[in-house]
Motif scaffolding. Sequence first.
Motif, PDB file in Angstrom:
ATOM      1  N   TRP A   1     -31.588 157.268  23.086  1.00  0.00           N
ATOM      2  CA  TRP A   1     -31.205 156.270  24.069  1.00  0.00           C
ATOM      3  C   TRP A   1     -30.377 155.191  23.398  1.00  0.00           C
ATOM      4  O   TRP A   1     -30.317 155.114  22.176  1.00  0.00           O
ATOM      5  CB  TRP A   1     -32.446 155.689  24.741  1.00  0.00           C
TER       6      TRP A   1
ATOM      7  N   ASP B   1     -24.562 139.456  26.294  1.00  0.00           N
ATOM      8  CA  ASP B   1     -24.460 140.055  27.611  1.00  0.00           C
ATOM      9  C   ASP B   1     -25.354 139.292  28.576  1.00  0.00           C
ATOM     10  O   ASP B   1     -26.586 139.382  28.491  1.00  0.00           O
ATOM     11  CB  ASP B   1     -24.891 141.529  27.520  1.00  0.00           C
TER      12      ASP B   1
ATOM     13  N   PRO C   1     -33.204 140.096  23.284  1.00  0.00           N
ATOM     14  CA  PRO C   1     -32.275 141.206  23.544  1.00  0.00           C
ATOM     15  C   PRO C   1     -31.293 141.391  22.392  1.00  0.00           C
ATOM     16  O   PRO C   1     -30.915 140.433  21.729  1.00  0.00           O
ATOM     17  CB  PRO C   1     -31.551 140.775  24.819  1.00  0.00           C
TER      18      PRO C   1
ATOM     19  N   ARG D   1     -43.800 154.844  20.540  1.00  0.00           N
ATOM     20  CA  ARG D   1     -42.524 155.332  20.015  1.00  0.00           C
ATOM     21  C   ARG D   1     -41.372 154.490  20.525  1.00  0.00           C
ATOM     22  O   ARG D   1     -41.504 153.740  21.477  1.00  0.00           O
ATOM     23  CB  ARG D   1     -42.311 156.782  20.442  1.00  0.00           C
TER      24      ARG D   1
ATOM     25  N   ARG E   1     -25.536 139.626  31.847  1.00  0.00           N
ATOM     26  CA  ARG E   1     -25.888 140.311  33.096  1.00  0.00           C
ATOM     27  C   ARG E   1     -27.384 140.545  33.159  1.00  0.00           C
ATOM     28  O   ARG E   1     -28.034 140.770  32.139  1.00  0.00           O
ATOM     29  CB  ARG E   1     -25.166 141.654  33.181  1.00  0.00           C
ATOM     30  N   LYS E   2     -27.914 140.542  34.361  1.00  0.00           N
ATOM     31  CA  LYS E   2     -29.355 140.804  34.535  1.00  0.00           C
ATOM     32  C   LYS E   2     -29.607 142.282  34.280  1.00  0.00           C
ATOM     33  O   LYS E   2     -28.796 143.105  34.672  1.00  0.00           O
ATOM     34  CB  LYS E   2     -29.771 140.465  35.969  1.00  0.00           C
ATOM     35  N   PRO E   3     -30.745 142.608  33.633  1.00  0.00           N
ATOM     36  CA  PRO E   3     -31.030 144.027  33.427  1.00  0.00           C
ATOM     37  C   PRO E   3     -31.295 144.743  34.753  1.00  0.00           C
ATOM     38  O   PRO E   3     -31.762 144.148  35.685  1.00  0.00           O
ATOM     39  CB  PRO E   3     -32.277 144.027  32.563  1.00  0.00           C
TER      40      PRO E   3
ATOM     41  N   ARG F   1     -35.827 148.748  20.458  1.00  0.00           N
ATOM     42  CA  ARG F   1     -36.272 147.457  19.939  1.00  0.00           C
ATOM     43  C   ARG F   1     -37.535 147.568  19.085  1.00  0.00           C
ATOM     44  O   ARG F   1     -37.941 146.630  18.453  1.00  0.00           O
ATOM     45  CB  ARG F   1     -36.494 146.490  21.098  1.00  0.00           C
ATOM     46  N   SER F   2     -38.135 148.730  19.120  1.00  0.00           N
ATOM     47  CA  SER F   2     -39.385 148.875  18.378  1.00  0.00           C
ATOM     48  C   SER F   2     -39.259 150.032  17.385  1.00  0.00           C
ATOM     49  O   SER F   2     -38.591 151.016  17.665  1.00  0.00           O
ATOM     50  CB  SER F   2     -40.491 149.163  19.391  1.00  0.00           C
TER      51      SER F   2
ATOM     52  N   LEU G   1     -31.743 149.489  23.258  1.00  0.00           N
ATOM     53  CA  LEU G   1     -33.077 149.724  23.811  1.00  0.00           C
ATOM     54  C   LEU G   1     -34.092 150.066  22.726  1.00  0.00           C
ATOM     55  O   LEU G   1     -35.289 150.111  22.962  1.00  0.00           O
ATOM     56  CB  LEU G   1     -33.038 150.870  24.820  1.00  0.00           C
TER      57      LEU G   1
ATOM     58  N   PRO H   1     -37.160 154.736  21.774  1.00  0.00           N
ATOM     59  CA  PRO H   1     -36.432 155.788  22.512  1.00  0.00           C
ATOM     60  C   PRO H   1     -35.444 156.552  21.641  1.00  0.00           C
ATOM     61  O   PRO H   1     -34.393 156.928  22.094  1.00  0.00           O
ATOM     62  CB  PRO H   1     -35.718 155.005  23.616  1.00  0.00           C
TER      63      PRO H   1
ATOM     64  N   ARG I   1     -43.237 145.807  13.941  1.00  0.00           N
ATOM     65  CA  ARG I   1     -42.615 146.894  14.685  1.00  0.00           C
ATOM     66  C   ARG I   1     -41.320 146.442  15.375  1.00  0.00           C
ATOM     67  O   ARG I   1     -40.545 147.273  15.812  1.00  0.00           O
ATOM     68  CB  ARG I   1     -43.591 147.408  15.755  1.00  0.00           C
ATOM     69  N   ALA I   2     -41.131 145.144  15.490  1.00  0.00           N
ATOM     70  CA  ALA I   2     -39.966 144.668  16.256  1.00  0.00           C
ATOM     71  C   ALA I   2     -38.703 144.798  15.430  1.00  0.00           C
ATOM     72  O   ALA I   2     -38.671 144.396  14.276  1.00  0.00           O
ATOM     73  CB  ALA I   2     -40.180 143.229  16.653  1.00  0.00           C
TER      74      ALA I   2
ATOM     75  N   ALA J   1     -35.817 143.615  16.748  1.00  0.00           N
ATOM     76  CA  ALA J   1     -35.045 142.429  17.118  1.00  0.00           C
ATOM     77  C   ALA J   1     -35.918 141.513  17.950  1.00  0.00           C
ATOM     78  O   ALA J   1     -36.776 141.989  18.690  1.00  0.00           O
ATOM     79  CB  ALA J   1     -33.820 142.841  17.916  1.00  0.00           C
TER      80      ALA J   1
END
Lengths: 495, 360
Positions: A463, A491, A486, A455, A493-495, A469-470, A467, A457, A480-481, A483
């Motif tokens: 969410w 952006d 990211p 699933r 910044r590190k996750p 992405r699937s 996020l 989110p 299923r993707a 994107a």
Amino acid sequence: MQPPVTGTLEADLKGMDALLHRAVNPDMHLRRFRTLGRDAALYFADGLVSVDFLQHYVLTPLTCLRGETAGRPEVLLQDAVYNADVQQAATLGEAAVQLMNGRAVVFVEGMPCALGYDVRMFVRRGIAPPLTESVVLGPHQGFNESIRDCITLIRRILPTPDLVGEMRTIGERYPTSLCVMYLHGVADEGLVRRVKARLDGVAADHVMSAGALQQLLEDRPFSLLPQFVLTERPDRAASMLLEGQIVLLLDGSPQALVLPAGLLHLLHTPDDASARWQYGTFMRLLRILGMLAALVLPGLFAAVVTFHPEALPVTLLTAVLESQAAVPFSIPAETFLMLIMFNLIGEASTRVPSVVGSTLGTVSGLILGQAAVEAKLVHPLLLIVVAVSSLGSYAVPDYSLGLALRIGQLLLLAAGCVFGVYGIVLFLAAGTVRLCDLTSLGSPFLAPLSPLRPRNPDLITRWPLWLQRSRTWLAAAGDRARAQGPMRRWDRRKP
Amino acid sequence: MTRNAPVRTPEESAALRRRGERRARAALIRLLASTSILRTALTRIVPEAGCSAWWLTLLCLLPGLAVYAVLSLLMRRTGTDTLTGLLRRCLGRGGAVLLSVLLGVAVLLDGLSALTALITLFTEGIGTRGTQWTLALLTGGVLCCCLHREGLARGAYLLRPVLLGAAALLAACALPGLHADGLFPMLGEGLPAVKSALCTSWSLAWPLLLLLTLPSEKSRARLQDACPVVTVATAVLLLLALTLPHERLTEPASLAARLLLPARHASNALQMLWQCLLMLTLFLSAGGAARLTADFLASPLRREVRWLPWAVLVALTLPQLLPSAALIRWLDGAEAWLLLPFAALAALCVPNAVRWRKRP
């Protein structure tokens, strides 16, 4: 078997007249004329065609073809008229169907087929805000009864050639146009095949609405819960197409049928996606809470007060017993009556003309409720319980699910009144098991809660978009993707 | 959740689907096993051993766990994924059929016990209106609605957090009242009582063997599969020993009163919660037993027998015509020996499994 178009004009016209019951059907018009030096006739149905268009772009060029010309007449007539869509009919039955779909049908002496020119112009409602799925954020366009408009609305949201809209008819005797829409590559081919097989297996003489079609296609038609989503919002239909689901549009029905679907899909609204993820999650949880309150609260109240008063705090119990002493009915009877009354108000307010809707609200909500309490016909506490549970059922975005909840509420009340809380538990356990066994087009209705399924989110909670992405498990496994990489590429910044 | 959550491949998605179905089935078996172990411990070990029931239960679980471990080892050695596969490899098709019949009968007996306990809870514990027979008919009728295909397993998987949450709430409410004196005397009513409890309950862990009928999610995960069941049972009994004095646990009481013991210390609302929890687990357990029995009995036929679940349900309901005391006594006697046939099968498999060599 339908009689073929013979090419003998008088015989064909006689056959058509009989087929169309022209003797008693005055809106089936026949216009005789000459073209290519032969006798010809044109049929059209009043109200289904644009008479101006017919006169200027069909009748005028046809009557201008005076001299005899060598060659097949059907080819010559197709070339002579500037019409985007001309279809041939080999039988009188096909010609009649074309006529009823808003075409002008031309018969010519010696021509072994009829030609149907597209001059459709139906009376239709404009694009208006959806009546049953209002949103605060998001578009305010709803489907109307024209299948063409509905397809256009979805195509405007998803302008891609991958969006397939397969046209077909449903209904054996009185067919209606139907469009099977899916995103090629995203929708699972097996699911698409299954939908088409089920549509082929519908043997009804006519299918009046998307709701009727739903009942003819569902896995478990005796189940209380709807197993597909009915929506009148193009944006909702489009978002479900993006998840790999299939949309069915039926001519004359302002709702799209989305399949397969799970319980969680029935609790989603377009607001969830438009709002920030925190708000979306909050609203979804609130809706789930509303659903549970609608289902359980009245039965639980009646069961606890009747069978297990010791479980209530003393102050609350005292208040209940004191007010109960002045009320002539038992708690179960009182709860049942109140629920029926609220359902009655709900039903009346749906049918009542909108101009008197506010009056009905005032009368039912304020006067009736207050009067009932003052006349000591009901507990004030019970009134609150029933009002909260009714609000809960209205908070559920799907109309059919809301109705199912209201029926379930009455069943749970009965179970609670007979066996107390244990009856409710037994009923809920059995209901949960039945629900877990339910499938929508073969897909488990409660997935991904039970059984576990891949699933994104955005099913139970909502969410953040980046996020998600699937796609869900309903989409084709190969696509299923949503994107590559990211979603917020800017952006750093590190996750 | 990471920012860049991976997108699954088709193979991964298919594996996840299979895992979902397997987990649902495992949830049902764990529920059935936990209910069976707790029910037996509360009605047979606690009256004999009182406060020492928690460690005595662990002791009674050992024979079953030993058989479980032996069978798991044999499965690993022979490279089989399920218990049926092991029996087929070691004893031929007859072994697999025998296992199916044994499992079917054992689960049927367990379901009968669960249904009897549920109805006794209705008639004696809660005092619901209706006789034993009418309540059996009612429960059987409700179970009828639940016997379709996968609903029970998926329902057990869905309700798992609800059941565990309610149990955790009860445990949390019991925490302030815990007193360590409850653990003493360690031998409870003395050595004869301990021996008697051991004799009647040494088969306690047999339902764990049902977990071996499922293909393992990961290799070497068999022990982890059984851990939640053992933990839940021990935790409930330990809490019981820490909250109620020894005398309260051993005083004579009906079967329903014994099942309601774990919430005796709690407030009325929490007692009601425990009653609901108990009823839900017993109901699902009886339904699950009916479903599993039908599946086990039908597996040698290798086709679905549509009427079998209903026949099993009738077999569960009809004995309720007997007086409940006699039925409970008879079931206690039969259940005390349920592990024995499985231990014998394991013993028969050992020589074949030891001799077995993987073909090149």
